[in-house]
Design a protein around this motif. Structure first.
Motif, PDB file in Angstrom:
ATOM      1  N   GLU A 142     -46.769 -52.857 -24.061  1.00 15.87           N
ATOM      2  CA  GLU A 142     -45.430 -53.024 -24.643  1.00 15.87           C
ATOM      3  C   GLU A 142     -44.416 -53.233 -23.516  1.00 15.87           C
ATOM      4  OE1 GLU A 142     -45.034 -50.705 -28.686  1.00 15.87           O
ATOM      5  OE2 GLU A 142     -44.584 -49.383 -27.016  1.00 15.87           O
ATOM      6  N   ILE A 147     -38.659 -53.662 -26.281  1.00 14.41           N
ATOM      7  CA  ILE A 147     -38.758 -52.611 -27.301  1.00 14.41           C
ATOM      8  C   ILE A 147     -37.420 -52.441 -28.028  1.00 14.41           C
ATOM      9  CG2 ILE A 147     -39.052 -50.103 -27.617  1.00 14.41           C
ATOM     10  CD1 ILE A 147     -41.218 -50.182 -25.491  1.00 14.41           C
ATOM     11  N   GLY A 149     -35.939 -54.563 -29.765  1.00 19.35           N
ATOM     12  CA  GLY A 149     -35.160 -55.799 -29.819  1.00 19.35           C
ATOM     13  C   GLY A 149     -35.645 -56.735 -30.906  1.00 19.35           C
ATOM     14  N   ALA A 180     -43.682 -54.237 -29.273  1.00 15.46           N
ATOM     15  CA  ALA A 180     -42.342 -54.469 -28.748  1.00 15.46           C
ATOM     16  C   ALA A 180     -41.712 -55.674 -29.458  1.00 15.46           C
ATOM     17  CB  ALA A 180     -42.300 -54.670 -27.236  1.00 15.46           C
ATOM     18  N   ILE A 182     -41.803 -56.639 -32.440  1.00 16.51           N
ATOM     19  CA  ILE A 182     -42.520 -57.321 -33.533  1.00 16.51           C
ATOM     20  C   ILE A 182     -41.758 -57.106 -34.836  1.00 16.51           C
ATOM     21  CG2 ILE A 182     -44.653 -57.227 -34.931  1.00 16.51           C
ATOM     22  CD1 ILE A 182     -46.181 -56.902 -32.332  1.00 16.51           C
ATOM     23  N   ILE A 201     -45.678 -51.057 -34.035  1.00 16.03           N
ATOM     24  CA  ILE A 201     -44.380 -51.533 -34.520  1.00 16.03           C
ATOM     25  C   ILE A 201     -43.518 -50.337 -34.911  1.00 16.03           C
ATOM     26  CG2 ILE A 201     -45.363 -51.841 -36.848  1.00 16.03           C
ATOM     27  CD1 ILE A 201     -43.454 -54.216 -37.216  1.00 16.03           C
TER      28      ILE A 201
HETATM   29  O1  G3P Z   1     -44.119 -47.779 -30.304  1.00 16.61           O
HETATM   30  C1  G3P Z   1     -43.702 -49.001 -30.784  1.00 16.61           C
HETATM   31  C2  G3P Z   1     -42.496 -49.453 -30.147  1.00 16.61           C
HETATM   32  O2  G3P Z   1     -42.203 -49.047 -28.891  1.00 16.61           O
HETATM   33  C3  G3P Z   1     -42.054 -50.814 -30.473  1.00 16.61           C
HETATM   34  O3  G3P Z   1     -40.803 -50.592 -31.007  1.00 16.61           O
HETATM   35  O4  G3P Z   1     -38.902 -51.125 -32.397  1.00 16.61           O
HETATM   36  O5  G3P Z   1     -39.771 -52.789 -30.764  1.00 16.61           O
HETATM   37  O6  G3P Z   1     -41.081 -52.271 -32.819  1.00 16.61           O
HETATM   38  P1  G3P Z   1     -40.102 -51.786 -31.791  1.00 16.61           P
END
Ligand code: G3P
Length: 223
Positions: A142, A147, A149, A180, A182, A201
């Motif tokens: 990730e 992350i 975003g 990250a 997604i 996610i």
């Molecule tokens: O642990 C999943 C995470 O760090 C990704 O976060 O909000 O970018 O899907 P996000």
């Protein structure tokens, strides 16, 4: 594609804490029951027991454990505690909860003793390779800057997925997850096509007005 693993990290978002965590987990549990998809929710330690008692079609993961066993370790979260509360796995070294390599190694050992599935996060290929040598079940790559975003790893860094996969090829049975940013079925498709075994996610699901709809669309995209 073979049964991808969907891991939904509740983090400490207010939309996914306490009663709200249970509400969201129940919605995801319904989808898991209907679709038979392999889905885990990664929750705060205080929510593990309640969710595990009420959601029987999901895997429940702890967001972290400390590298201590049972005993006089006030304030620690142990492998034993999360296991006996109903967790079947743990996340380690998330970029919001970084750990030293020696603590990751010990936590993996403690988790395996309790038969917990282990996912270790890494922000790049070099770290992914280093943590894969500790033999967790999964490594999740990730990129930190993506992350939470709107631009996903699948869009911004597809090369990182392929490169990390190449590096992990000799790492016994370690499987690669990616995460990250997604937020769409296309992001999921690209990650899986590049060889990831699943996705990690958070915000797109936790903060969605209709998390069931989004998750269902993502699952359908993998069929
Ligand atoms: O642990 C999943 C995470 O760090 C990704 O976060 O909000 O970018 O899907 P996000």
């Amino acid at each position: 594609m073979i049964n991808p693993f969907f891991i939904i990290n509740f983090k400490c978002y207010k939309e996914a804490t306490g009663k709200k965590a249970l509400e969201l987990a129940k919605k995801i549990d319904n989808i898991a029951e209907k679709s038979k998809a392999d889905i885990a929710v990664v929750v705060q330690p205080t929510d593990i027991y309640l969710i595990s008692e009420n959601c029987k079609n999901l895997k429940i993961f702890a967001q972290h454990i400390d590298s201590v066993s049972e005993g006089s370790f006030t304030g620690s979260v142990t492998a034993s505690a999360v296991r006996s509360s109903g967790a079947s796995g743990i996340l380690l070294n998330h970029s919001e909860k970084r750990l030293k390599l020696e603590d990751i190694e010990l936590s993996i050992k403690l988790a395996k003793e309790k038969k917990l599935i282990t996912i270790v996060c890494a922000s790049d290929t070099i770290i992914a390779k280093a943590v894969s040598d500790l033999n967790p079940d999964y490594v999740a790559v990730e990129p930190e800057e993506l992350i939470s975003g709107k631009i996903s790893i699948s869009k911004a860094k597809p090369g990182l997925i392929a490169e990390t996969l190449r590096k992990l090829q000799n790492s016994r049975n370690v499987k690669l997850l990616v995460g990250a940013g997604i937020h769409s079925p296309e992001d999921v498709q690209v990650a899986l096509k590049l060889g990831a075994s699943g996705i990690l996610i958070s915000s797109a699901i936790v903060k969605s007005r209709d998390p069931e709809n989004l998750l269902t669309k993502m699952l359908i995209s993998t069929l």
